[in-house]
Enzyme design. Structure first.
Site, PDB file in Angstrom:
ATOM      1  N   ARG A  62      34.376   1.176 101.484  1.00  0.00           N
ATOM      2  CA  ARG A  62      33.322   1.296 102.499  1.00  0.00           C
ATOM      3  C   ARG A  62      32.560   2.618 102.409  1.00  0.00           C
ATOM      4  NH1 ARG A  62      35.963   3.663 106.668  1.00  0.00           N
ATOM      5  NH2 ARG A  62      37.642   2.257 107.190  1.00  0.00           N
ATOM      6  N   TYR A 117       9.344  -4.053 117.650  1.00  0.00           N
ATOM      7  CA  TYR A 117      10.105  -5.296 117.416  1.00  0.00           C
ATOM      8  C   TYR A 117      11.012  -5.516 118.630  1.00  0.00           C
ATOM      9  CZ  TYR A 117      13.659  -8.107 114.896  1.00  0.00           C
ATOM     10  OH  TYR A 117      14.542  -9.065 114.497  1.00  0.00           O
ATOM     11  N   ASP A 189      10.077   2.365 112.285  1.00  0.00           N
ATOM     12  CA  ASP A 189      10.328   1.076 111.648  1.00  0.00           C
ATOM     13  C   ASP A 189       9.183   0.874 110.652  1.00  0.00           C
ATOM     14  OD1 ASP A 189      10.501  -1.591 110.895  1.00  0.00           O
ATOM     15  OD2 ASP A 189      11.257  -2.245 112.848  1.00  0.00           O
ATOM     16  N   LYS A 214      13.342  -8.097 104.496  1.00  0.00           N
ATOM     17  CA  LYS A 214      11.957  -8.587 104.301  1.00  0.00           C
ATOM     18  C   LYS A 214      11.514  -8.328 102.856  1.00  0.00           C
ATOM     19  CE  LYS A 214      12.389  -8.811 108.812  1.00  0.00           C
ATOM     20  NZ  LYS A 214      13.201  -9.890 109.335  1.00  0.00           N
TER      21      LYS A 214
HETATM   22  C1  LIG Z   1       9.547  -5.225 112.264  1.00  0.00           C
HETATM   23  C2  LIG Z   1      10.959  -5.646 112.120  1.00  0.00           C
HETATM   24  N1  LIG Z   1      11.904  -4.705 112.133  1.00  0.00           N
HETATM   25  C3  LIG Z   1      13.200  -5.016 112.023  1.00  0.00           C
HETATM   26  C4  LIG Z   1      13.609  -6.319 111.890  1.00  0.00           C
HETATM   27  C5  LIG Z   1      15.068  -6.633 111.832  1.00  0.00           C
HETATM   28  O1  LIG Z   1      15.481  -6.957 110.560  1.00  0.00           O
HETATM   29  P1  LIG Z   1      16.770  -7.887 110.339  1.00  0.00           P
HETATM   30  O2  LIG Z   1      16.317  -9.269 110.588  1.00  0.00           O
HETATM   31  O3  LIG Z   1      17.158  -7.584 108.934  1.00  0.00           O
HETATM   32  O4  LIG Z   1      17.803  -7.423 111.309  1.00  0.00           O
HETATM   33  C6  LIG Z   1      12.660  -7.342 111.854  1.00  0.00           C
HETATM   34  C7  LIG Z   1      13.086  -8.755 111.711  1.00  0.00           C
HETATM   35  O5  LIG Z   1      12.332  -9.673 111.894  1.00  0.00           O
HETATM   36  C8  LIG Z   1      11.297  -6.995 111.989  1.00  0.00           C
HETATM   37  O6  LIG Z   1      10.342  -7.930 111.996  1.00  0.00           O
END
Ligand SMILES: Cc1ncc(COP(=O)(O)O)c(C=O)c1O
Length: 399
Positions: A62, A117, A189, A214
């Site tokens: 880990r 988000y 983000d 993504k």
């Molecule tokens: C802008 C944004 N940040 C973070 C995330 C979270 O990512 P995860 O789905 O890998 O947890 C998403 C997921 O849709 C997102 O659209």
């Protein structure tokens, strides 16, 4: 014998080249281009003395493996010279919550953009609140005026540019300057642009967060997150990751690394296709507005032009007022656009959304129903024909 890649000279190469070279060490991998996928837990030490002194390159599964290090180093190379370290997390949301926990303590205050988000808000309104950390949401377009919202105990400002549903582009350098002046750190983000199209750490961000799920993974087959930290924040991120025992399975790390190598070509095509589709939609009578940072009328467009080097494939449309059933008919008639959350894979997606009830600092009151589109790697002409098919179904429903 494979040539050794000089890590120090990597930064002199263009980002596309760094995506190909970063984190590679063929000499340590028997000459193979890619690292092995290390399925590991226990590390065996040659003697009890070595064990007691922890004399080993790797300590425990880990705590890092050659596979995880390869992706961390590759991401670090693309983030640029200000990146002190990268932590891998099992999802984008885990990266967001880990980054917040790394820099906040009980009694602190955090400023979070109102277009964040939605699960980020849930972390703040749920877990952080329980831990005695207060959140204030702010207008994404606040810019340097963020200073007026800062309190004595404001330790962090969270930005997301552009917002992944409504696409306002934040003035990150102005917000970062104001935050730093008052001793707060800036978390971002950066999933929409990726470090390829927005160099967060160079624009004043202290913790640049990626949902690797993504565009980095790029194939809708992996959950992955990453936090890239600068000198100010890296130790706290690393400590938090170690204390919580957070790590990512080796197959998922490998998929992230494999995706990263082709990020530049995929993003270039997502950008080209999304621009073409966005411009086509913009001139359609059914559409009131297209929310795409590269279009002149998108809130914060000038900031996007100044700070970003590209646009990805995700944007939204606002329909002229029409019954909800007509929007459903539009979505259901699409053959190439799947209906589903997430984005950044090779495939096109479409979802309806309404964030009016979620926002607290700003009002979200569009002219009509809203739909988010992810433009994938299909033929652009086929995608436009598909959207046209949807609009025909919509008209038939409204008639
Ligand atoms: C802008 C944004 N940040 C973070 C995330 C979270 O990512 P995860 O789905 O890998 O947890 C998403 C997921 O849709 C997102 O659209």
């Amino acid at each position: 014998m494979a040539k050794t890649i000089d890590v120090d000279s990597l930064q002199s190469f263009a980002p596309e080249t760094r995506l190909v070279l970063g984190g590679r060490d063929p000499a340590a991998n028997h000459g193979f281009v890619n690292p092995a996928v290390h399925h590991v837990s226990t590390v065996l030490y040659p003697s009890v003395e070595d064990f007691i002194e922890r004399r080993a390159r790797y300590l425990y599964g880990r705590r890092g493996t050659p596979t995880s290090e390869a992706l961390e180093n590759a991401l670090r190379d693309i983030e640029g010279a200000r990146c002190r370290g990268v932590a891998l997390l099992p999802s984008g949301l885990a990266a967001i919550s880990t980054a917040l926990l790394a820099v906040l303590n009980a009694g602190d205050h955090v400023l979070v953009t109102d277009n964040a988000y939605q699960p980020t808000r849930k972390v703040c309104d749920g877990f952080l609140k329980r831990m005695g950390i207060a959140t204030t949401y702010y207008d994404p377009l606040v810019g340097a005026d963020i200073a007026t919202l800062m309190r004595e105990n404001t330790r962090a400002v969270f930005v997301e540019a552009p917002g992944s549903l409504t696409f306002e582009v934040q003035d990150v350098p102005a917000i970062a300057a104001a935050a730093h002046q008052r001793g707060a750190v800036v978390l971002m983000d950066n999933t929409w642009a990726t470090p390829l199209y927005f160099r967060g750490l160079e624009k004043g961000v202290d913790l640049s967060i990626q949902a690797g799920t993504k565009y980095i993974g790029g194939h809708s087959d992996v959950m992955l997150g990453a936090v890239s930290a600068n000198e100010t924040t890296w130790k706290r991120v690393q400590e938090t990751v170690h204390l919580f025992g957070l790590c990512v399975g080796p197959d998922d790390v490998y998929l992230g690394l494999r995706g990263l190598r082709t990020l530049a070509v995929r993003l270039a095509q997502h950008e080209r296709a999304a621009m073409k589709v966005a411009r086509w939609l913009k001139q359609r009578p059914e559409i009131a507005r297209v929310l795409h940072p590269a279009l002149e009328d998108c809130p914060g467009h000038a900031t996007w032009e100044r700070d970003f080097t590209g646009a990805s494939g995700l944007f939204s449309i606002v329909f002229r007022p029409v019954h909800e059933n007509a929007v459903r008919a539009f979505l259901n008639a699409l053959q190439l656009f799947g209906i589903g959350a997430s984005w950044g894979g090779f495939e096109s997606l479409a979802i309806p959304f309404d964030c009016a009830a979620v926002r607290t600092a700003t009002r979200w009151n569009p002219e009509g129903p809203t739909v988010r589109l992810h433009i994938g790697l299909e033929s652009i002409d086929d995608l436009i024909a598909d959207l046209e098919r949807g609009l025909v179904a919509m008209a038939a429903c409204s008639a």
